[in-house]
Design an enzyme around this catalytic site. Structure first.
Site, PDB file in Angstrom:
ATOM      1  N   LYS A 168      -5.953   2.518   6.923  1.00 18.57           N
ATOM      2  CA  LYS A 168      -7.046   2.033   7.514  1.00 18.57           C
ATOM      3  C   LYS A 168      -6.850   0.492   7.441  1.00 18.57           C
ATOM      4  O   LYS A 168      -5.892  -0.012   6.769  1.00 18.57           O
ATOM      5  CB  LYS A 168      -8.310   2.373   6.622  1.00 18.57           C
ATOM      6  CG  LYS A 168      -8.054   1.780   5.163  1.00 18.57           C
ATOM      7  CD  LYS A 168      -8.745   0.828   4.702  1.00 18.57           C
ATOM      8  CE  LYS A 168      -8.634  -0.492   4.909  1.00 18.57           C
ATOM      9  NZ  LYS A 168      -8.871  -1.434   3.767  1.00 18.57           N
TER      10      LYS A 168
ATOM     11  N   ILE B 264       0.990  -1.038  -0.022  1.00 19.39           N
ATOM     12  CA  ILE B 264       0.077   0.138  -0.105  1.00 19.39           C
ATOM     13  C   ILE B 264       0.753   1.319   0.181  1.00 19.39           C
ATOM     14  O   ILE B 264       0.362   2.293  -0.654  1.00 19.39           O
ATOM     15  CB  ILE B 264      -0.884   0.105   1.215  1.00 19.39           C
ATOM     16  CG1 ILE B 264      -2.090   1.191   1.189  1.00 19.39           C
ATOM     17  CG2 ILE B 264      -0.343   0.252   2.532  1.00 19.39           C
ATOM     18  CD1 ILE B 264      -3.186   0.818   0.105  1.00 19.39           C
TER      19      ILE B 264
ATOM     20  N   ASP C 217     -11.428  -6.418   5.334  1.00 21.16           N
ATOM     21  CA  ASP C 217     -10.394  -5.453   4.827  1.00 21.16           C
ATOM     22  C   ASP C 217     -10.875  -4.593   3.617  1.00 21.16           C
ATOM     23  O   ASP C 217     -10.820  -3.363   3.806  1.00 21.16           O
ATOM     24  CB  ASP C 217      -9.020  -6.132   4.593  1.00 21.16           C
ATOM     25  CG  ASP C 217      -7.899  -5.302   4.507  1.00 21.16           C
ATOM     26  OD1 ASP C 217      -7.524  -4.546   5.149  1.00 21.16           O
ATOM     27  OD2 ASP C 217      -7.647  -5.031   3.033  1.00 21.16           O
TER      28      ASP C 217
ATOM     29  N   SER D 126      11.351   0.506   7.858  1.00 24.57           N
ATOM     30  CA  SER D 126      10.822  -0.542   7.187  1.00 24.57           C
ATOM     31  C   SER D 126      11.804  -1.839   7.572  1.00 24.57           C
ATOM     32  O   SER D 126      12.906  -1.587   7.404  1.00 24.57           O
ATOM     33  CB  SER D 126      10.270  -0.645   5.693  1.00 24.57           C
ATOM     34  OG  SER D 126       9.314  -1.518   5.419  1.00 24.57           O
ATOM     35  N   ARG D 127      11.191  -2.989   8.045  1.00 24.56           N
ATOM     36  CA  ARG D 127      12.073  -3.933   8.520  1.00 24.56           C
ATOM     37  C   ARG D 127      13.084  -4.398   7.347  1.00 24.56           C
ATOM     38  O   ARG D 127      14.130  -4.643   7.502  1.00 24.56           O
ATOM     39  CB  ARG D 127      11.266  -5.190   9.095  1.00 24.56           C
ATOM     40  CG  ARG D 127      12.099  -5.919  10.083  1.00 24.56           C
ATOM     41  CD  ARG D 127      11.272  -7.055  10.677  1.00 24.56           C
ATOM     42  NE  ARG D 127       9.604  -6.271  10.961  1.00 24.56           N
ATOM     43  CZ  ARG D 127       8.743  -7.204  11.396  1.00 24.56           C
ATOM     44  NH1 ARG D 127       9.035  -8.480  11.646  1.00 24.56           N
ATOM     45  NH2 ARG D 127       7.363  -6.695  11.628  1.00 24.56           N
TER      46      ARG D 127
END
Lengths: 310, 310
Positions: free
Chosen positions: A90, A14, A168, A36-37
């Site tokens: 969201k 996303i 979702d 971010s990992r």
């Protein structure tokens, strides 16, 4: 005005598909960092964790949290405590209860908190709201039917407890519905269909009422092959009001009134900039409350197992 | 002051066991009418429906809704629109979303709405709240284990979707927990055990956190034979704080500080009278939100079928 220095937390699908282009096109924000990992962006300061970013990139003023909802609360709390404005993808959290403490933290730290519902920024939504404000609505029906394999390829978290399953995408429909209807709804009845090998539903039906005789039906399905369906159809005294293509198209009595390209994330970032400028927050949990209510009172049915690869 | 003329809607087990004696002992209320499908009281005006009562007993000023949560919203809305003060048995509704419109109706009609949580009026609850307000809490554990056959004999609605199952007593524990703890909690993880022939869980575990390192575990079970267990145990810097017997007993570091008889419904009606006198409402959905969150993110397990008769 100098653009707000923004960081993205969680550089997944996303973030890449929607947030990066919207931020690049936005006058209000400049992408300053990524946390971010396993991912980074060339030319942008990238960190393995929010912790590291907060410590090493003090110029960041705002963060967009694009990680899955499970575990998002702790990241949001951390960012708010560090004095950053926070935008939540969201759904805003895994649970309803976790958001109130974030609101308190935003106030305490004098920053903005924005629980986004991207579908509410689709081009037809505000015009539809205005039409319905002067209409007498006699029925409403939502159909949100898509192919999960196409839209969520290999995403495991959607099938884990708290991952929402078909809600979702369904929560997008509810976010539009609860924005365009003048009155509040509550759930009367729901049926949730769980694949026998999964912890979240692959399909659901909901029946809402408004306490004044209006019935609203919602039909969610993740097994849709062929044409994908994302529409809300309302019977009114002005004729049929039809919000189609996930909020891009508005038709009233057969006449197309809005048919626009995708503008959802541009709208999100414009609103976020405005909230920061005004020192306000925008927190609305209604769509998530309706989903929690569906899990609370819904009848569970077990359906055939789902496998990602056909 | 003249007592408020009160009607009971739904003359079932909870109304007979708790509301009638509390109303009889209350100076603030006088039982004026009963609306119940199949029950009546000698010497009290009795009606088959709320409709009939509102029409034929105009002197009624307040109603206590003791029907099951499913369908309670419409009755509450009807009573509020008729200008009656409304007391809702716990849980206040089948869904979270249905309560906001009732709040709006209460304001519109200038009457009081009271979402009761009877366990919060147990004798040890307020003293426990005061102790914990000055304690450093390091852990909290709730065990609420009772025999459903003993406490809900033949009640079918508790097993129907929306009937809450073991959360029907469990929500009492959550109502105490959320009253005595100084900080807000949110759910991290839950496991819900559904009998293979039932639509609501017979047992559940929940793990909450407060976002600041406090972990709270909750263990609910409806299959408890032998001694029944309703306690909350907190480790604190003041020693162990123990709220036992569903809120009747408070022990701090082994010393019993409160050990009182049942005073819950007396407390409810005293508070309701006060709300009406002040023209205020008391609406708190927190315990119901936590239960909805448990259904939303909880992992479902199927366990052996449950039959009412052993």
């Amino acid at each position: 005005m100098k653009p707000v220095q923004l960081a993205i937390v969680g550089l997944g699908k996303i973030a890449r598909d929607q947030h990066l282009p919207a931020i690049a096109a936005s006058a209000g924000f400049e992408l300053a960092a990524i946390a971010s990992r396993n991912a980074s962006l060339p030319g942008i300061a990238s960190f393995n964790s929010l912790d590291d970013m907060l410590e090493q990139a003090p110029d960041v003023q705002a963060v967009a949290l694009c990680t899955p909802p499970q575990g998002r609360h702790l990241l949001a709390a951390q960012a708010l405590r560090a004095g950053k404005h926070v935008l939540l993808e969201k759904p805003p959290g895994a649970t309803v209860a976790e958001i109130a403490p974030l609101q308190a933290l935003a106030i305490e730290n004098g920053v903005s908190l924005f629980t986004t519902w991207h579908s509410r920024h689709a081009a037809a939504v505000e015009p539809a709201r205005q039409v319905l404000a002067r209409a007498k609505i006699s029925s409403a029906h939502v159909a949100w039917k898509e192919d999960v394999r196409q839209w969520h390829p290999g995403q495991q978290w959607i099938w884990e407890p708290g991952g929402l399953g078909v809600f979702d995408p369904g929560i997008n429909a509810l976010s539009i519905l609860t924005r365009i209807l003048p009155q509040a709804l509550f759930l009367d009845q729901a049926v949730l269909q769980f694949p026998s090998n999964r912890d979240t539903p692959i399909a659901a039906t909901m029946r809402f009422q408004d306490g004044n005789g209006l019935a609203v039906t919602v039909d969610l399905d993740w097994r849709q092959l062929g044409p994908q369906i994302w529409h809300i159809v309302l019977e009114t005294d002005l004729g049929e009001v039809r919000v189609d293509e996930g909020g891009k198209i508005l038709q009233v009595a057969g006449q197309t009134q809005v048919a626009d390209v995708d503008a959802e994330y541009a709208g999100i970032y414009a609103h976020f900039a405005e909230l920061i400028r005004r020192g306000e927050s925008d927190v609305d949990l209604t769509p998530l409350v309706h989903v929690a209510d569906a899990f609370l009172i819904g009848r569970r049915e077990t359906v055939e197992p789902f496998e990602d690869a056909v």
